[in-house]
Design a protein around this motif. Structure first.
Motif, PDB file in Angstrom:
ATOM      1  N   UNK A 148      88.494 -20.530  72.521  1.00 28.74           N
ATOM      2  CA  UNK A 148      88.034 -21.798  73.080  1.00 28.74           C
ATOM      3  C   UNK A 148      86.730 -21.616  73.853  1.00 28.74           C
ATOM      4  N   UNK A 149      86.637 -20.526  74.593  1.00 28.54           N
ATOM      5  CA  UNK A 149      85.416 -20.224  75.354  1.00 28.54           C
ATOM      6  C   UNK A 149      84.225 -20.063  74.413  1.00 28.54           C
ATOM      7  N   UNK A 150      84.379 -19.256  73.370  1.00 28.60           N
ATOM      8  CA  UNK A 150      83.273 -19.003  72.441  1.00 28.60           C
ATOM      9  C   UNK A 150      82.898 -20.258  71.656  1.00 28.60           C
ATOM     10  N   UNK A 151      83.903 -21.062  71.305  1.00 24.32           N
ATOM     11  CA  UNK A 151      83.619 -22.288  70.562  1.00 24.32           C
ATOM     12  C   UNK A 151      82.847 -23.270  71.442  1.00 24.32           C
ATOM     13  N   UNK A 152      83.184 -23.318  72.712  1.00 23.64           N
ATOM     14  CA  UNK A 152      82.459 -24.181  73.647  1.00 23.64           C
ATOM     15  C   UNK A 152      81.000 -23.747  73.750  1.00 23.64           C
ATOM     16  N   UNK A 153      80.775 -22.445  73.876  1.00 23.45           N
ATOM     17  CA  UNK A 153      79.400 -21.940  73.974  1.00 23.45           C
ATOM     18  C   UNK A 153      78.619 -22.245  72.698  1.00 23.45           C
ATOM     19  N   UNK A 154      79.288 -22.131  71.547  1.00 26.84           N
ATOM     20  CA  UNK A 154      78.627 -22.434  70.283  1.00 26.84           C
ATOM     21  C   UNK A 154      78.293 -23.917  70.186  1.00 26.84           C
ATOM     22  N   UNK A 155      79.187 -24.748  70.715  1.00 25.46           N
ATOM     23  CA  UNK A 155      78.955 -26.193  70.723  1.00 25.46           C
ATOM     24  C   UNK A 155      77.698 -26.527  71.518  1.00 25.46           C
ATOM     25  N   UNK A 156      77.523 -25.847  72.644  1.00 22.49           N
ATOM     26  CA  UNK A 156      76.314 -26.064  73.452  1.00 22.49           C
ATOM     27  C   UNK A 156      75.061 -25.661  72.674  1.00 22.49           C
TER      28      UNK A 156
END
Length: 323
Positions: A148-156
């Motif tokens: 979830x953390x990495x997906x959030x960063x990728x979303x940004x």
């Protein structure tokens, strides 16, 4: 009674961001029993509109399901390394089951309630997957949070936003009725997932919802060509009922004169979430079919079993209550 304890925690979707903060972004992970997701808000967005929060819409493979959260499902390879999370985990495991290749893989779903069921848990406790194989609980939770953390960063990054982890204040939510040991377990799992512990805050889910409610426009008035929007005024009291997949949390709050929130009664609740309905459905099937037949169906026809659970979830959402 709490004697009017003030709520000072950060909410789950980043609605309280001090203007003096050096962080550019508040990123919040809502780790749920049935569904999980994340949201984030930039400081300049918060200063303009505290309710302006970005998130992600998750889609199932068939396109029948779309929501702001993904199923809390984790799939690990036979060597216990990460393979997939959410709908991707569901789909991949279903495909493996169709080829009868799923039995060496590890598939976990709705495992969050273990932290409520085992209040006296130890750090070396293990979780059992759908077929009874065990993996360290810390590993399961940390891998899910890391995704979830990495997906959030990728979303940004996909939004052409250059953001670094040092610029982020992280928030992780937990039920209010959890023990301190369970909350500490989630913090340690998040740190193991790569989140800086000094930039991490644990927020209670109903308090997060309450802080958001304080910013909800209740009345819109127009006078002399000027539009004003009113929110909860000082002295307003309201009850927050957070009915999730695993737990139900109930809190009672009041808006103070300085616009902070005061807790009028200690949070209460219990493990009465939507998964209780799922468990009763499972018991009904066992009563009709018999335990041996149901167990054989689950183990030998896993793809059909997963499809059955998805269909049941859709039916639950379609139920309308008439008063």
């Amino acid at each position: 009674m709490t004697g009017g304890r003030k709520v000072a925690r950060e909410p789950k979707t980043a609605y309280r961001m001090a203007s003096s903060s050096t962080k550019l972004l508040v990123a919040a992970i809502d780790f749920g029993t049935t569904f999980s997701g994340y949201a984030f808000s930039f400081r300049h967005q918060y200063e303009t509109d505290p309710t302006k929060v970005s998130g992600k819409v998750w889609h199932s493979k068939t396109g029948l399901l779309a929501s702001m959260k993904a199923p809390t499902c984790l799939l690990l390879k036979p060597d216990q390394s990460f393979e997939a999370f959410g709908y991707d985990a569901e789909n991949k495991y279903s495909e493996l089951a169709l080829e009868d290749e799923h039995k060496k893989w590890y598939y976990f779903k709705r495992f969050k309630m273990m932290l409520h069921d085992r209040m006296g848990m130890k750090r070396d406790v293990e979780l059992e997957d759908e077929l009874g194989k065990s993996v360290s609980a810390t590993k399961v939770f940390s891998l899910a949070i890391r995704y979830l953390k990495n997906d959030l960063l990728q979303n940004c990054k996909d939004q052409a936003t250059e953001i670094y982890e040092k610029d982020i204040h992280w928030v992780l939510t937990t039920p209010a009725i959890w023990s301190d040991a369970a909350k500490q377990f989630m913090r340690e799992a998040a740190v193991k997932a790569g989140i800086n512990g000094d930039a991490l805050e644990i927020a209670l889910e109903p308090e997060a919802a309450s802080i958001y409610c304080r910013h909800i426009p209740l009345q819109r008035t127009e006078k002399g060509g000027k539009v004003s929007v009113e929110t909860f005024s000082p002295g307003s009291k309201y009850l927050v009922l957070d009915a999730g997949g695993g737990t139900v949390d109930i809190t009672l709050h009041e808006v103070t004169k300085d616009r902070t929130i005061k807790e009028l009664h200690q949070a209460s609740g219990g493990p009465w979430g939507g998964t209780r309905v799922d468990e009763e459905f499972r018991k009904l099937l066992i009563k009709i079919l018999g335990c041996p037949v149901f167990t054989k169906f689950q183990h030998n026809y896993m793809d059909d079993y997963l499809e059955l659970l998805r269909e049941f979830e859709l039916k639950k959402r379609d139920i309308k209550t008439r008063i």
